[in-house]
Design a protein around this motif. Structure first.
Motif, PDB file in Angstrom:
ATOM      1  N   TYR A 143      42.639 -18.332-124.835  1.00  0.00           N
ATOM      2  CA  TYR A 143      42.038 -17.938-123.562  1.00  0.00           C
ATOM      3  C   TYR A 143      42.932 -18.370-122.400  1.00  0.00           C
ATOM      4  N   ASP A 144      43.300 -17.412-121.571  1.00  0.00           N
ATOM      5  CA  ASP A 144      44.186 -17.670-120.438  1.00  0.00           C
ATOM      6  C   ASP A 144      43.538 -17.029-119.201  1.00  0.00           C
ATOM      7  N   PRO A 145      42.771 -17.832-118.423  1.00  0.00           N
ATOM      8  CA  PRO A 145      42.022 -17.246-117.309  1.00  0.00           C
ATOM      9  C   PRO A 145      42.919 -16.493-116.317  1.00  0.00           C
ATOM     10  N   ALA A 146      44.117 -17.017-116.074  1.00  0.00           N
ATOM     11  CA  ALA A 146      44.994 -16.356-115.090  1.00  0.00           C
ATOM     12  C   ALA A 146      45.430 -14.985-115.594  1.00  0.00           C
ATOM     13  N   ALA A 147      45.722 -14.905-116.900  1.00  0.00           N
ATOM     14  CA  ALA A 147      46.141 -13.613-117.467  1.00  0.00           C
ATOM     15  C   ALA A 147      44.984 -12.618-117.439  1.00  0.00           C
ATOM     16  N   PHE A 148      43.770 -13.101-117.742  1.00  0.00           N
ATOM     17  CA  PHE A 148      42.601 -12.211-117.722  1.00  0.00           C
ATOM     18  C   PHE A 148      42.336 -11.720-116.295  1.00  0.00           C
ATOM     19  N   ARG A 149      42.467 -12.635-115.339  1.00  0.00           N
ATOM     20  CA  ARG A 149      42.240 -12.257-113.950  1.00  0.00           C
ATOM     21  C   ARG A 149      43.228 -11.180-113.506  1.00  0.00           C
ATOM     22  N   GLN A 150      44.484 -11.379-113.872  1.00  0.00           N
ATOM     23  CA  GLN A 150      45.523 -10.423-113.482  1.00  0.00           C
ATOM     24  C   GLN A 150      45.267  -9.048-114.117  1.00  0.00           C
ATOM     25  N   PHE A 151      44.860  -9.073-115.400  1.00  0.00           N
ATOM     26  CA  PHE A 151      44.551  -7.833-116.122  1.00  0.00           C
ATOM     27  C   PHE A 151      43.395  -7.089-115.440  1.00  0.00           C
ATOM     28  N   GLU A 152      42.339  -7.819-115.097  1.00  0.00           N
ATOM     29  CA  GLU A 152      41.174  -7.207-114.443  1.00  0.00           C
ATOM     30  C   GLU A 152      41.543  -6.701-113.050  1.00  0.00           C
ATOM     31  N   HIS A 153      42.305  -7.503-112.332  1.00  0.00           N
ATOM     32  CA  HIS A 153      42.667  -7.131-110.957  1.00  0.00           C
ATOM     33  C   HIS A 153      43.480  -5.844-110.949  1.00  0.00           C
ATOM     34  N   GLU A 154      44.453  -5.772-111.833  1.00  0.00           N
ATOM     35  CA  GLU A 154      45.288  -4.561-111.913  1.00  0.00           C
ATOM     36  C   GLU A 154      44.424  -3.364-112.296  1.00  0.00           C
ATOM     37  N   GLY A 155      43.514  -3.572-113.266  1.00  0.00           N
ATOM     38  CA  GLY A 155      42.668  -2.474-113.744  1.00  0.00           C
ATOM     39  C   GLY A 155      41.752  -1.933-112.658  1.00  0.00           C
ATOM     40  N   TRP A 156      41.062  -2.829-111.967  1.00  0.00           N
ATOM     41  CA  TRP A 156      40.107  -2.359-110.952  1.00  0.00           C
ATOM     42  C   TRP A 156      40.832  -1.738-109.772  1.00  0.00           C
ATOM     43  N   ASN A 157      41.976  -2.254-109.415  1.00  0.00           N
ATOM     44  CA  ASN A 157      42.724  -1.633-108.316  1.00  0.00           C
ATOM     45  C   ASN A 157      43.161  -0.226-108.686  1.00  0.00           C
ATOM     46  N   ARG A 158      43.602  -0.058-109.922  1.00  0.00           N
ATOM     47  CA  ARG A 158      44.096   1.246-110.383  1.00  0.00           C
ATOM     48  C   ARG A 158      42.947   2.252-110.536  1.00  0.00           C
ATOM     49  N   LEU A 159      41.755   1.764-110.901  1.00  0.00           N
ATOM     50  CA  LEU A 159      40.682   2.670-111.312  1.00  0.00           C
ATOM     51  C   LEU A 159      39.540   2.759-110.298  1.00  0.00           C
ATOM     52  N   SER A 160      39.748   2.258-109.089  1.00  0.00           N
ATOM     53  CA  SER A 160      38.627   2.193-108.133  1.00  0.00           C
ATOM     54  C   SER A 160      38.015   3.580-107.879  1.00  0.00           C
ATOM     55  N   ASP A 161      38.843   4.596-107.679  1.00  0.00           N
ATOM     56  CA  ASP A 161      38.295   5.938-107.386  1.00  0.00           C
ATOM     57  C   ASP A 161      37.539   6.497-108.590  1.00  0.00           C
ATOM     58  N   GLY A 162      38.120   6.306-109.785  1.00  0.00           N
ATOM     59  CA  GLY A 162      37.466   6.799-111.004  1.00  0.00           C
ATOM     60  C   GLY A 162      36.136   6.091-111.221  1.00  0.00           C
ATOM     61  N   TYR A 163      36.105   4.790-110.946  1.00  0.00           N
ATOM     62  CA  TYR A 163      34.861   4.027-111.090  1.00  0.00           C
ATOM     63  C   TYR A 163      33.780   4.623-110.181  1.00  0.00           C
ATOM     64  N   HIS A 164      34.164   4.880-108.948  1.00  0.00           N
ATOM     65  CA  HIS A 164      33.204   5.422-107.982  1.00  0.00           C
ATOM     66  C   HIS A 164      32.693   6.793-108.458  1.00  0.00           C
ATOM     67  N   ARG A 165      33.587   7.613-108.999  1.00  0.00           N
ATOM     68  CA  ARG A 165      33.193   8.952-109.480  1.00  0.00           C
ATOM     69  C   ARG A 165      32.241   8.871-110.670  1.00  0.00           C
ATOM     70  N   HIS A 166      32.530   7.966-111.596  1.00  0.00           N
ATOM     71  CA  HIS A 166      31.822   8.005-112.882  1.00  0.00           C
ATOM     72  C   HIS A 166      30.678   7.002-113.032  1.00  0.00           C
TER      73      HIS A 166
END
Ligand SMILES: C[S@@+](CC[C@H](N)C(=O)[O-])C[C@H]1O[C@@H](n2cnc3c(N)ncnc32)[C@H](O)[C@@H]1O
Length: 274
Positions: free
Chosen positions: A6-29
């Motif tokens: 478990y690496d909290p910093a790596a998980f945070r970075q993964f989530e941050h990149e994902g949500w930034n990339r997918l914000s419009d798709g999230y809103h649509r779906h």
């Protein structure tokens, strides 16, 4: 989703990149789904006119918008810059700012209500974020948070089964909070109790996800959620058609005149700052 330590910093970075990339798709779906929980959160925290409400992990701003419509003064925070930009577009008259749920940039005791709609699952250290919620609440203030519950036929169950059967779960993604940790009422009560919350109550919510066809679930996850899109994108491309076909087949029984109606139950937990 990984055997890596478990690496909290790596998980945070993964989530941050994902949500930034997918914000419009999230809103649509996902808007039509996650907003179904919000009236329950507002009713269970008894938001009064003029109450100060903090919407943590606000995403596109849905809970803020609904609380403001109830007469609250709202502030939405999210660690994704693109989610905050979207929230400001959706609700131009409301306040939003970039902030991390585990390190809220506010003095203690300033809010009557903290709402976290489908956020805890995404935090590297959810216990820390819940303790932060406690810190920023006034005495007598209320926290409400939601998490997906395990269910036969839920989009998450269907997707995970399709991947386990036709692809791989261990694909090197940074491990995060177990998906259903906060769907367990005993666990929610124990965590909130440990922080100091009282009057803790858990309620199951029967939400439904309406998809425009039996073959849309995989695309919807790929275009709109950090963890599931990461898991799907990390599959061997040759496995994707079988994964997609398995999801379509599992969605078929939920077809209602061309609309796929999946059960998406959630657990709502509410506590009061003593
Ligand atoms: C599933 S979305 C929920 C969005 C919204 N609350 C809703 O009701 O639809 C999860 C949100 O949590 C945010 N998030 C994840 N980790 C966070 C953190 N550590 N601090 C603040 N926001 C975070 C993501 O950027 C994303 O907007």
């Amino acid at each position: 989703m990984s055997e890596a330590p478990y690496d909290p910093a790596a998980f945070r970075q993964f989530e941050h990149e994902g949500w930034n990339r997918l914000s419009d798709g999230y809103h649509r779906h996902w808007e039509a789904l996650t907003t179904q929980a919000v009236p329950h959160m507002l009713a269970n925290t008894q938001i009064a006119k003029g109450a100060r409400v903090l919407d943590v992990a606000c995403g596109p701003g849905y809970a803020s918008g609904a609380a403001a419509a109830w007469g609250a003064t709202t502030l939405g925070v999210d660690f994704s810059e693109n989610m905050i930009a979207l929230a400001k577009t959706n609700f131009a008259e409301l306040d939003f700012q970039v902030a991390d749920a585990e390190d809220l940039p506010f003095p203690g005791g300033g809010f009557d209500v903290v709402l976290i709609n489908f956020g805890v699952l995404h935090f590297p250290d959810p216990d820390k974020a819940l303790a932060e919620a406690y810190r920023v609440l006034k005495v007598g203030g209320k926290l409400a948070f939601t998490n997906w519950a395990k269910s036969e036929g839920s989009g998450i169950t269907i997707a995970m089964r399709a991947i386990i059967k036709n692809g791989a779960i261990e694909v090197g993604l940074p491990p995060g909070t177990p998906l259903y940790r906060f769907a367990d009422a005993n666990e929610c009560e124990s965590v909130l109790n440990g922080i100091g919350f009282t009057d803790i109550a858990c309620t199951e919510l029967s939400l439904t996800w309406r998809l425009p066809g039996t073959d849309t679930l995989m695309d919807t996850f790929q275009q709109a959620t950090a963890r599931m899109s990461g898991l799907l994108n990390a599959q061997n491309p040759e496995a994707l058609p079988a994964i997609s076909a398995a999801m379509t087949e599992a969605c078929a029984p939920y077809n209602q005149s061309g609309v796929t109606v999946l059960p998406m139950p959630a657990l709502l937990t509410v506590g009061t700052k003593a």
